[in-house]
Scaffold this motif. Structure first.
Motif, PDB file in Angstrom:
ATOM      1  N   TYR A  48       5.560  -9.111   0.348  1.00  0.00           N
ATOM      2  CA  TYR A  48       4.303  -8.402   0.151  1.00  0.00           C
ATOM      3  C   TYR A  48       3.694  -8.732  -1.211  1.00  0.00           C
ATOM      4  O   TYR A  48       2.475  -8.929  -1.328  1.00  0.00           O
ATOM      5  CB  TYR A  48       4.528  -6.894   0.283  1.00  0.00           C
ATOM      6  CG  TYR A  48       3.271  -6.079   0.149  1.00  0.00           C
ATOM      7  CD1 TYR A  48       3.131  -5.149  -0.887  1.00  0.00           C
ATOM      8  CD2 TYR A  48       2.221  -6.231   1.036  1.00  0.00           C
ATOM      9  CE1 TYR A  48       1.975  -4.403  -1.020  1.00  0.00           C
ATOM     10  CE2 TYR A  48       1.070  -5.483   0.917  1.00  0.00           C
ATOM     11  CZ  TYR A  48       0.943  -4.579  -0.110  1.00  0.00           C
ATOM     12  OH  TYR A  48      -0.204  -3.841  -0.233  1.00  0.00           O
ATOM     13  N   GLU A  53      -0.163  -8.445   3.301  1.00  0.00           N
ATOM     14  CA  GLU A  53       0.163  -8.112   4.688  1.00  0.00           C
ATOM     15  C   GLU A  53       0.314  -9.353   5.564  1.00  0.00           C
ATOM     16  O   GLU A  53       1.093  -9.349   6.521  1.00  0.00           O
ATOM     17  CB  GLU A  53      -0.894  -7.178   5.272  1.00  0.00           C
ATOM     18  CG  GLU A  53      -0.905  -5.796   4.642  1.00  0.00           C
ATOM     19  CD  GLU A  53      -1.924  -4.876   5.273  1.00  0.00           C
ATOM     20  OE1 GLU A  53      -2.357  -3.933   4.585  1.00  0.00           O
ATOM     21  OE2 GLU A  53      -2.305  -5.091   6.446  1.00  0.00           O
ATOM     22  N   ALA A  68       0.669  -3.299   8.220  1.00  0.00           N
ATOM     23  CA  ALA A  68      -0.116  -2.351   7.422  1.00  0.00           C
ATOM     24  C   ALA A  68       0.707  -1.120   7.061  1.00  0.00           C
ATOM     25  O   ALA A  68       0.645  -0.623   5.925  1.00  0.00           O
ATOM     26  CB  ALA A  68      -1.366  -1.946   8.189  1.00  0.00           C
ATOM     27  N   LYS A  69       1.495  -0.632   8.009  1.00  0.00           N
ATOM     28  CA  LYS A  69       2.338   0.539   7.722  1.00  0.00           C
ATOM     29  C   LYS A  69       3.442   0.188   6.725  1.00  0.00           C
ATOM     30  O   LYS A  69       3.801   0.998   5.867  1.00  0.00           O
ATOM     31  CB  LYS A  69       2.917   1.093   9.019  1.00  0.00           C
ATOM     32  CG  LYS A  69       1.882   1.793   9.898  1.00  0.00           C
ATOM     33  CD  LYS A  69       2.485   2.319  11.169  1.00  0.00           C
ATOM     34  CE  LYS A  69       1.469   3.153  11.944  1.00  0.00           C
ATOM     35  NZ  LYS A  69       0.261   2.377  12.307  1.00  0.00           N
ATOM     36  N   THR A  70       3.991  -1.023   6.853  1.00  0.00           N
ATOM     37  CA  THR A  70       5.006  -1.462   5.895  1.00  0.00           C
ATOM     38  C   THR A  70       4.412  -1.547   4.496  1.00  0.00           C
ATOM     39  O   THR A  70       5.026  -1.102   3.512  1.00  0.00           O
ATOM     40  CB  THR A  70       5.577  -2.826   6.313  1.00  0.00           C
ATOM     41  OG1 THR A  70       6.162  -2.710   7.617  1.00  0.00           O
ATOM     42  CG2 THR A  70       6.623  -3.317   5.340  1.00  0.00           C
ATOM     43  N   GLU A  72       1.844   0.082   3.382  1.00  0.00           N
ATOM     44  CA  GLU A  72       1.576   1.454   2.935  1.00  0.00           C
ATOM     45  C   GLU A  72       2.836   2.090   2.364  1.00  0.00           C
ATOM     46  O   GLU A  72       2.798   2.752   1.326  1.00  0.00           O
ATOM     47  CB  GLU A  72       1.043   2.280   4.110  1.00  0.00           C
ATOM     48  CG  GLU A  72       0.728   3.743   3.748  1.00  0.00           C
ATOM     49  CD  GLU A  72       0.319   4.559   4.954  1.00  0.00           C
ATOM     50  OE1 GLU A  72       0.260   4.001   6.074  1.00  0.00           O
ATOM     51  OE2 GLU A  72       0.059   5.778   4.784  1.00  0.00           O
ATOM     52  N   TYR A  73       3.950   1.862   3.034  1.00  0.00           N
ATOM     53  CA  TYR A  73       5.205   2.448   2.552  1.00  0.00           C
ATOM     54  C   TYR A  73       5.628   1.823   1.229  1.00  0.00           C
ATOM     55  O   TYR A  73       6.085   2.520   0.317  1.00  0.00           O
ATOM     56  CB  TYR A  73       6.305   2.249   3.596  1.00  0.00           C
ATOM     57  CG  TYR A  73       7.600   2.929   3.230  1.00  0.00           C
ATOM     58  CD1 TYR A  73       7.742   4.303   3.391  1.00  0.00           C
ATOM     59  CD2 TYR A  73       8.648   2.210   2.687  1.00  0.00           C
ATOM     60  CE1 TYR A  73       8.921   4.945   3.030  1.00  0.00           C
ATOM     61  CE2 TYR A  73       9.835   2.835   2.326  1.00  0.00           C
ATOM     62  CZ  TYR A  73       9.960   4.209   2.499  1.00  0.00           C
ATOM     63  OH  TYR A  73      11.111   4.840   2.128  1.00  0.00           O
ATOM     64  N   GLU A  75       3.710   0.581  -1.003  1.00  0.00           N
ATOM     65  CA  GLU A  75       2.776   1.004  -2.049  1.00  0.00           C
ATOM     66  C   GLU A  75       2.947   2.472  -2.430  1.00  0.00           C
ATOM     67  O   GLU A  75       2.863   2.831  -3.612  1.00  0.00           O
ATOM     68  CB  GLU A  75       1.330   0.780  -1.572  1.00  0.00           C
ATOM     69  CG  GLU A  75       0.923  -0.678  -1.453  1.00  0.00           C
ATOM     70  CD  GLU A  75       0.545  -1.293  -2.793  1.00  0.00           C
ATOM     71  OE1 GLU A  75       0.587  -0.579  -3.803  1.00  0.00           O
ATOM     72  OE2 GLU A  75       0.211  -2.493  -2.816  1.00  0.00           O
ATOM     73  N   THR A  76       3.198   3.327  -1.438  1.00  0.00           N
ATOM     74  CA  THR A  76       3.137   4.781  -1.678  1.00  0.00           C
ATOM     75  C   THR A  76       4.458   5.504  -1.483  1.00  0.00           C
ATOM     76  O   THR A  76       4.592   6.670  -1.888  1.00  0.00           O
ATOM     77  CB  THR A  76       2.086   5.424  -0.759  1.00  0.00           C
ATOM     78  OG1 THR A  76       2.553   5.352   0.611  1.00  0.00           O
ATOM     79  CG2 THR A  76       0.745   4.724  -0.876  1.00  0.00           C
ATOM     80  N   SER A  78       5.565   6.302   1.456  1.00  0.00           N
ATOM     81  CA  SER A  78       5.461   7.077   2.698  1.00  0.00           C
ATOM     82  C   SER A  78       4.506   6.375   3.653  1.00  0.00           C
ATOM     83  O   SER A  78       3.762   5.466   3.259  1.00  0.00           O
ATOM     84  CB  SER A  78       4.975   8.507   2.431  1.00  0.00           C
ATOM     85  OG  SER A  78       3.655   8.483   1.915  1.00  0.00           O
ATOM     86  N   ILE A  79       4.542   6.800   4.906  1.00  0.00           N
ATOM     87  CA  ILE A  79       3.616   6.302   5.932  1.00  0.00           C
ATOM     88  C   ILE A  79       2.863   7.517   6.457  1.00  0.00           C
ATOM     89  O   ILE A  79       3.474   8.450   6.997  1.00  0.00           O
ATOM     90  CB  ILE A  79       4.364   5.593   7.072  1.00  0.00           C
ATOM     91  CG1 ILE A  79       5.163   4.400   6.536  1.00  0.00           C
ATOM     92  CG2 ILE A  79       3.394   5.135   8.160  1.00  0.00           C
ATOM     93  CD1 ILE A  79       6.062   3.735   7.567  1.00  0.00           C
ATOM     94  N   GLY A  80       1.575   7.517   6.284  1.00  0.00           N
ATOM     95  CA  GLY A  80       0.767   8.691   6.630  1.00  0.00           C
ATOM     96  C   GLY A  80       0.969   9.158   8.055  1.00  0.00           C
ATOM     97  O   GLY A  80       1.136  10.359   8.309  1.00  0.00           O
TER      98      GLY A  80
END
Length: 588
Positions: A48, A53, A68-70, A72-73, A75-76, A78-80
């Motif tokens: 990443y 992505e 995208a979910k990976t 997000e996790y 970066e943050t 968590s996965i919304g």
């Protein structure tokens, strides 16, 4: 430490939550992506950081949505969407589904009806008799759940191959003694020799399935019977679940191919069948070119799945031959190119245990082993080896309890090994397992290393983060011959260091250093996917047991099958050479 397993766990949790809501298709997509991410040789955070992505989508089974979910996790943290799913169903999904008979949909039903959120709640509800009152449940289901909770608490991890395979061997030996059984074999991940196992799957061919099931229920090694039907049964033996399925002899080969998997391999095989107007499933290979529906039968009933003219099914060889492919060893069936290779008659000629001439990594009482040098050498001879290397631990980081040898100790041991070598027909190499420090340094003086026949350099401490530079430094050391258990992983305990396997393999090939597949079933390191990369780069592999007592020479089979999973041929393996060939590699 790589975050691959962490991301994979989140995706698997998403799959369970979606399955709990009866969502179609998506759960399996998330599970396949999770498997691919967990096994990928490069850390997802590295991919990443370097390519965003798009780079994540280079991983098999990872599309744009999961990438995208990976991201997000990463970066943050968590996965919304997963957080929303957890809020709607606030349960310990992993713990609850570890209880036999409790799947994601059961979890959802018990939460809605009784507010069950974890194993403690589940146990309390079962003890109070509340579960039997829930629609779709009953006293028997409640009793089974309560009975299985202690086992789930103790065994949430997958079993090691080295724990499960002896049980599989034992059940196969038993089935061979049952008159009603015509053929039997293991299936599933244990037949593919994966490093960890869920259940032991066994397949039998018989014209009298009820007699086989009855005999299986009475198997002396079975601690209890979990469930039994007319052609299926499950027992618990040595803390493992053993699942038996009995099929008619004419369908045994097709069933064995189907239930061996992997799922991705079977999808590739099924697609090849469809291209040829054929249908392949657990019942056989059928010519469906004349059928109007053209359905491949994947979701059909049992009778529909047998529609068409059967052209194969009794043997696996026949199944693959009907599809224009050579039979392939089960270890290869992971959809890593084996279907194309089988179609083009280009499968590797995999090594066997009979090809192995010796063991180049073992220990004695000089460090943390049990036997003397002479006893360890005698054990190698009894096992059938032509040569063995004594490689006791040197001092250095990761050596607990002062078991490592100093340089002076190693000089003294060298004389002892030479004395044993003169008294035995087995060729004995004098070596050491030196420690590779976090900075890539080797924990033995260069003059001592030069005096020894064989130097295995292994990481034993600081086993997190990226270890590529560390191993490259060890490989470049002029006295290092083998890099031992390169990632330092311990199955079900720690993942070990991350590696750029392509870079490490290229360096090993350039410097004439072998990379070890450590056959100890707690390690199996290098893993098979890394070994495949290594041999493709031209690196040499050494399959060693790391034995600390003669009985552990038996571990060799686990290393050999891991090498087979990595597409290794005898020519790729250092200790498939004779003793003179090993000497040539070592420059002796």
């Amino acid at each position: 430490m790589s975050r691959n397993a962490e991301v994979a766990a989140r995706l698997e949790e998403m799959a369970d939550h979606l399955e709990a809501r009866d969502v179609d298709y998506k759960p399996n997509s998330y599970r396949r992506a999770a498997d691919s991410i967990r096994a990928h040789t490069v850390a997802v955070e590295t991919l990443y950081e370097e390519g965003g992505e798009d780079a994540l989508q280079e991983i098999e089974d990872v599309g744009d949505a999961i990438a995208a979910k990976t991201a997000e996790y990463l970066e943050t943290g968590s996965i919304g969407e997963l957080e929303d799913l957890r809020e709607e169903l606030p349960v310990d999904m992993d713990a609850l589904t570890a209880v036999e008979g409790v799947g994601p949909k059961t979890v959802a039903a018990l939460y809605e009806a009784l507010g069950v959120t974890d194993i403690d709640d589940l146990e309390a509800a079962a003890e109070a008799g509340d579960i039997r009152e829930v629609s779709g449940f009953g006293a028997k289901t409640e009793s089974n759940i309560l009975e299985n909770i202690p086992f789930a608490r103790e065994s949430r991890k997958r079993s090691l191959l080295g724990e499960a395979r002896p049980v599989a061997d034992r059940v196969l030996a038993f089935l061979a003694s049952v008159d009603a059984v015509e053929r039997a074999d293991v299936a599933g991940s244990i037949r593919r020799w994966r490093p960890t196992i869920g259940d032991v799957d066994v397949l039998a061919a018989s014209a009298d399935p009820e007699a086989v099931v009855d005999a299986f229920e009475a198997w002396e090694a079975a601690d209890d019977v979990i469930e039994a039907g007319t052609n299926k049964a499950s027992v618990r033996a040595e803390d493992l679940r053993v699942d038996l399925r009995v099929v008619v002899p004419a369908e045994f080969g097709a069933a064995l191919q189907y239930f061996t998997g992997s799922k991705d391999h079977n999808v590739a095989v099924r697609n090849r069948a469809i291209e040829r107007g054929l249908k392949v499933n657990e019942y056989g290979v059928f010519d469906v070119s004349e059928l109007e529906t053209g359905d491949d039968g994947a979701d059909a009933g049992e009778s529909d799945q047998r529609a068409g003219e059967r052209v194969a099914g009794e043997t696996e060889e026949g199944v693959y031959e009907a599809l224009g492919m050579a039979w392939m060893p089960p270890e290869l069936r992971e959809n890593r190119g084996e279907v194309g290779a089988a179609a083009n008659d280009d499968l590797p000629d995999l090594l066997t245990t009979a090809d192995v001439g010796g063991d180049l990594h073992c220990h004695t009482e000089w460090s943390d082993g049990d036997p003397t040098v002479a006893e360890m050498v005698a054990g190698a001879a009894e096992f059938g080896h032509d040569y063995v290397a004594i490689t006791d631990h040197a001092t250095g980081p990761g050596m607990v309890g002062g078991v490592g040898l100093s340089d002076a100790d190693l000089r003294e041991q060298l004389e002892a090994v030479r004395a044993v070598d003169e008294e035995t027909d087995v060729d004995v190499f004098a070596g050491v397992e030196a420690n590779v420090g976090a900075d890539g340094s080797v924990s033995v003086g260069d003059d001592v290393l030069a005096a020894l026949d064989l130097v295995v350099a292994s990481p034993h401490s600081d086993l997190d983060g990226d270890g590529t530079d560390r191993l490259l430094a060890a490989i470049e050391h002029p006295e290092v011959d083998v890099v031992g258990h390169p990632t330092g992983r311990m199955l079900n305990q720690r993942p070990g260091i991350d590696l750029d396997v392509e870079q490490v393999a290229a360096a090993a090939a350039d410097h004439g250093v072998a990379l070890e597949i450590n056959a100890n079933p707690h390690r199996l390191d290098l893993r098979s996917s890394h070994a495949k990369v290594a041999v493709e780069a031209g690196a040499t592999i050494s399959v060693n047991t790391d034995a600390h007592r003669p009985a552990e020479y038996e571990y060799m089979r686990y290393g050999v099958h891991t090498a087979r999973r990595g597409w290794c041929e005898p020519g790729d393996i250092l200790n498939c050479r004779d003793a003179d060939g090993v000497r040539e590699f070592l420059g002796l």
